[in-house]
Scaffold this motif. Structure first.
Motif, PDB file in Angstrom:
ATOM      1  N   ARG A 126      38.527  46.820  59.641  1.00  0.00           N
ATOM      2  CA  ARG A 126      38.441  47.074  58.205  1.00  0.00           C
ATOM      3  C   ARG A 126      39.745  46.725  57.529  1.00  0.00           C
ATOM      4  N   VAL A 127      39.690  46.636  56.200  1.00  0.00           N
ATOM      5  CA  VAL A 127      40.884  46.481  55.382  1.00  0.00           C
ATOM      6  C   VAL A 127      41.413  47.885  55.111  1.00  0.00           C
ATOM      7  N   GLY A 128      42.678  48.110  55.402  1.00  0.00           N
ATOM      8  CA  GLY A 128      43.268  49.432  55.214  1.00  0.00           C
ATOM      9  C   GLY A 128      43.607  49.694  53.754  1.00  0.00           C
ATOM     10  N   THR A 129      43.918  50.939  53.453  1.00  0.00           N
ATOM     11  CA  THR A 129      44.271  51.310  52.094  1.00  0.00           C
ATOM     12  C   THR A 129      45.559  50.619  51.648  1.00  0.00           C
ATOM     13  N   ARG A 130      45.597  50.239  50.388  1.00  0.00           N
ATOM     14  CA  ARG A 130      46.788  49.626  49.784  1.00  0.00           C
ATOM     15  C   ARG A 130      47.386  50.537  48.701  1.00  0.00           C
ATOM     16  N   VAL A 131      46.939  51.768  48.632  1.00  0.00           N
ATOM     17  CA  VAL A 131      47.377  52.669  47.564  1.00  0.00           C
ATOM     18  C   VAL A 131      48.909  52.780  47.548  1.00  0.00           C
ATOM     19  N   GLY A 132      49.469  52.608  46.358  1.00  0.00           N
ATOM     20  CA  GLY A 132      50.917  52.659  46.172  1.00  0.00           C
ATOM     21  C   GLY A 132      51.585  51.305  46.247  1.00  0.00           C
ATOM     22  N   MET A 133      50.903  50.321  46.820  1.00  0.00           N
ATOM     23  CA  MET A 133      51.496  48.990  46.983  1.00  0.00           C
ATOM     24  C   MET A 133      51.426  48.199  45.677  1.00  0.00           C
ATOM     25  N   LEU A 134      52.414  47.345  45.478  1.00  0.00           N
ATOM     26  CA  LEU A 134      52.443  46.414  44.351  1.00  0.00           C
ATOM     27  C   LEU A 134      52.420  45.006  44.933  1.00  0.00           C
ATOM     28  N   LEU A 135      51.295  44.302  44.768  1.00  0.00           N
ATOM     29  CA  LEU A 135      51.148  42.945  45.278  1.00  0.00           C
ATOM     30  C   LEU A 135      51.120  41.958  44.123  1.00  0.00           C
ATOM     31  N   PRO A 136      51.499  40.695  44.364  1.00  0.00           N
ATOM     32  CA  PRO A 136      51.418  39.686  43.301  1.00  0.00           C
ATOM     33  C   PRO A 136      50.006  39.627  42.738  1.00  0.00           C
ATOM     34  N   ALA A 137      49.888  39.780  41.434  1.00  0.00           N
ATOM     35  CA  ALA A 137      48.559  39.855  40.821  1.00  0.00           C
ATOM     36  C   ALA A 137      47.750  38.587  41.033  1.00  0.00           C
ATOM     37  N   HIS A 138      48.422  37.430  41.082  1.00  0.00           N
ATOM     38  CA  HIS A 138      47.691  36.167  41.151  1.00  0.00           C
ATOM     39  C   HIS A 138      47.078  35.881  42.518  1.00  0.00           C
ATOM     40  N   VAL A 139      47.327  36.756  43.518  1.00  0.00           N
ATOM     41  CA  VAL A 139      46.695  36.560  44.824  1.00  0.00           C
ATOM     42  C   VAL A 139      45.748  37.709  45.164  1.00  0.00           C
ATOM     43  N   THR A 140      45.511  38.619  44.236  1.00  0.00           N
ATOM     44  CA  THR A 140      44.562  39.705  44.458  1.00  0.00           C
ATOM     45  C   THR A 140      43.383  39.535  43.503  1.00  0.00           C
ATOM     46  N   SER A 141      42.204  39.969  43.936  1.00  0.00           N
ATOM     47  CA  SER A 141      41.021  39.770  43.089  1.00  0.00           C
ATOM     48  C   SER A 141      41.086  40.621  41.824  1.00  0.00           C
ATOM     49  N   GLY A 142      41.435  41.907  41.965  1.00  0.00           N
ATOM     50  CA  GLY A 142      41.545  42.755  40.786  1.00  0.00           C
ATOM     51  C   GLY A 142      42.663  42.317  39.866  1.00  0.00           C
ATOM     52  N   GLY A 143      43.766  41.854  40.461  1.00  0.00           N
ATOM     53  CA  GLY A 143      44.885  41.360  39.660  1.00  0.00           C
ATOM     54  C   GLY A 143      44.508  40.125  38.865  1.00  0.00           C
ATOM     55  N   LYS A 144      43.791  39.202  39.492  1.00  0.00           N
ATOM     56  CA  LYS A 144      43.333  38.001  38.781  1.00  0.00           C
ATOM     57  C   LYS A 144      42.416  38.375  37.616  1.00  0.00           C
ATOM     58  N   ALA A 145      41.518  39.338  37.873  1.00  0.00           N
ATOM     59  CA  ALA A 145      40.587  39.751  36.819  1.00  0.00           C
ATOM     60  C   ALA A 145      41.351  40.287  35.606  1.00  0.00           C
ATOM     61  N   LEU A 146      42.448  40.996  35.860  1.00  0.00           N
ATOM     62  CA  LEU A 146      43.248  41.533  34.761  1.00  0.00           C
ATOM     63  C   LEU A 146      44.096  40.447  34.103  1.00  0.00           C
ATOM     64  N   LEU A 147      44.641  39.539  34.899  1.00  0.00           N
ATOM     65  CA  LEU A 147      45.432  38.431  34.336  1.00  0.00           C
ATOM     66  C   LEU A 147      44.579  37.551  33.438  1.00  0.00           C
ATOM     67  N   ALA A 148      43.319  37.406  33.770  1.00  0.00           N
ATOM     68  CA  ALA A 148      42.412  36.552  32.985  1.00  0.00           C
ATOM     69  C   ALA A 148      42.216  37.093  31.576  1.00  0.00           C
ATOM     70  N   GLU A 149      42.582  38.340  31.341  1.00  0.00           N
ATOM     71  CA  GLU A 149      42.442  38.953  30.023  1.00  0.00           C
ATOM     72  C   GLU A 149      43.639  38.681  29.124  1.00  0.00           C
ATOM     73  N   LEU A 150      44.719  38.155  29.675  1.00  0.00           N
ATOM     74  CA  LEU A 150      45.946  37.945  28.904  1.00  0.00           C
ATOM     75  C   LEU A 150      45.890  36.658  28.093  1.00  0.00           C
ATOM     76  N   SER A 151      46.702  36.630  27.045  1.00  0.00           N
ATOM     77  CA  SER A 151      46.794  35.430  26.217  1.00  0.00           C
ATOM     78  C   SER A 151      47.619  34.363  26.927  1.00  0.00           C
ATOM     79  N   THR A 152      47.558  33.148  26.437  1.00  0.00           N
ATOM     80  CA  THR A 152      48.341  32.052  27.008  1.00  0.00           C
ATOM     81  C   THR A 152      49.830  32.361  26.954  1.00  0.00           C
ATOM     82  N   GLU A 153      50.282  32.959  25.852  1.00  0.00           N
ATOM     83  CA  GLU A 153      51.696  33.310  25.704  1.00  0.00           C
ATOM     84  C   GLU A 153      52.101  34.378  26.719  1.00  0.00           C
ATOM     85  N   GLU A 154      51.271  35.387  26.877  1.00  0.00           N
ATOM     86  CA  GLU A 154      51.589  36.456  27.828  1.00  0.00           C
ATOM     87  C   GLU A 154      51.651  35.915  29.256  1.00  0.00           C
ATOM     88  N   LEU A 155      50.732  35.029  29.604  1.00  0.00           N
ATOM     89  CA  LEU A 155      50.748  34.429  30.936  1.00  0.00           C
ATOM     90  C   LEU A 155      51.994  33.578  31.145  1.00  0.00           C
TER      91      LEU A 155
END
Length: 250
Positions: A126-155
């Motif tokens: 299984r995939v273990g818990t990542r709670v508390g970890m900070l991973l690069p958003a652009h390589v995580t699925s949830g992080g990408k989903a949130l980055l996709a909400e940002l404006s071009t300037e913010e990105l």
């Protein structure tokens, strides 16, 4: 008799003025802070670093300072991280119950994804818990989903140049990131196909508050040995259903 005249403590006054400046401009360079306060650049730099040490400010890739997590907790009108964890935990657990894999809740922190809650799979592999970890958003699925909400300037502020891959692979260029985020916007969900770590596949989507603002990401992660790419659409449907149900509670 007490003197009612107000005499500000200069260093405290400067820190408060910097916080107000960060609030107004959202992005402040050391030279701008020095000019605003009427102090030397070294003094402005020291004050900004102090704010950074307490998470009231954070440096972006251009070395400019932006409001940090502690500052945002004070001024944020939406739910806090603790609120999100409390309100959305049942949805993380329910998603885990449906798919039988590890499910996470995360928030965007600069250009990183902070994992704040988890329902871990009971499979031996299984995939273990990542709670508390900070991973690069652009390589995580949830992080990408949130980055996709940002404006071009913010990105552009978060990713001003090419990026090293987190798993020791080749550099990830900004054009690739933008193309991936365009795909996320089109599909409504994001994938992580062994990008954050070899042997892990994940699917994530945004959770929105009542105003439609993306406030968190929810994701399911599984070992690639048990999750071929043909299974991704199935997981995506479950993740999207979970994101919609969770959004309805905010």
């Amino acid at each position: 008799m007490r003197n009612n005249s107000w005499y500000p403590v200069e260093s405290a006054d400067n820190v408060l003025r910097l916080l107000l400046l960060l609030s107004e401009r959202q992005r402040v360079r050391v030279s701008e802070a020095a000019e605003h306060l009427g102090v030397a650049r070294s003094t402005a730099h020291r004050l900004l670093r102090t704010l950074g040490a307490r998470d009231f400010a954070t440096q972006d890739a251009h070395r400019a300072y932006r409001p940090g997590p502690a500052f945002e907790r004070i001024v944020r009108t939406g739910p806090t991280t603790q609120d999100l964890r409390a309100k959305l935990h049942e949805h993380v657990v329910e998603l885990h119950r449906k798919v039988g894999e590890t499910c996470h809740l995360m928030v965007l922190e600069g250009n990183g994804a902070r994992f704040i809650d988890c329902a871990e799979s009971t499979h031996v592999l299984r995939v273990g818990t990542r709670v508390g970890m900070l991973l690069p958003a652009h390589v995580t699925s949830g992080g990408k989903a949130l980055l996709a909400e940002l404006s071009t300037e913010e990105l552009g502020d978060l990713y001003p140049r090419n990026l090293p891959a987190s798993a020791g692979g080749p550099a990830v260029d900004r054009i690739t990131v933008r193309r991936q985020l365009a795909t996320v916007r089109r599909k409504g969900y994001a994938t992580n196909l062994e990008e954050s770590e070899r042997g892990i596949v994940a699917v994530g989507a945004c959770i929105r508050d009542g105003s439609g603002r993306a406030v968190a990401g929810i994701a399911v992660a599984a070992p690639s040995a048990r999750c071929p790419r043909s299974r991704v659409p199935e997981l995506a449907r479950e993740v999207l259903d979970a994101a919609r149900a969770a959004s309805a509670t905010l």
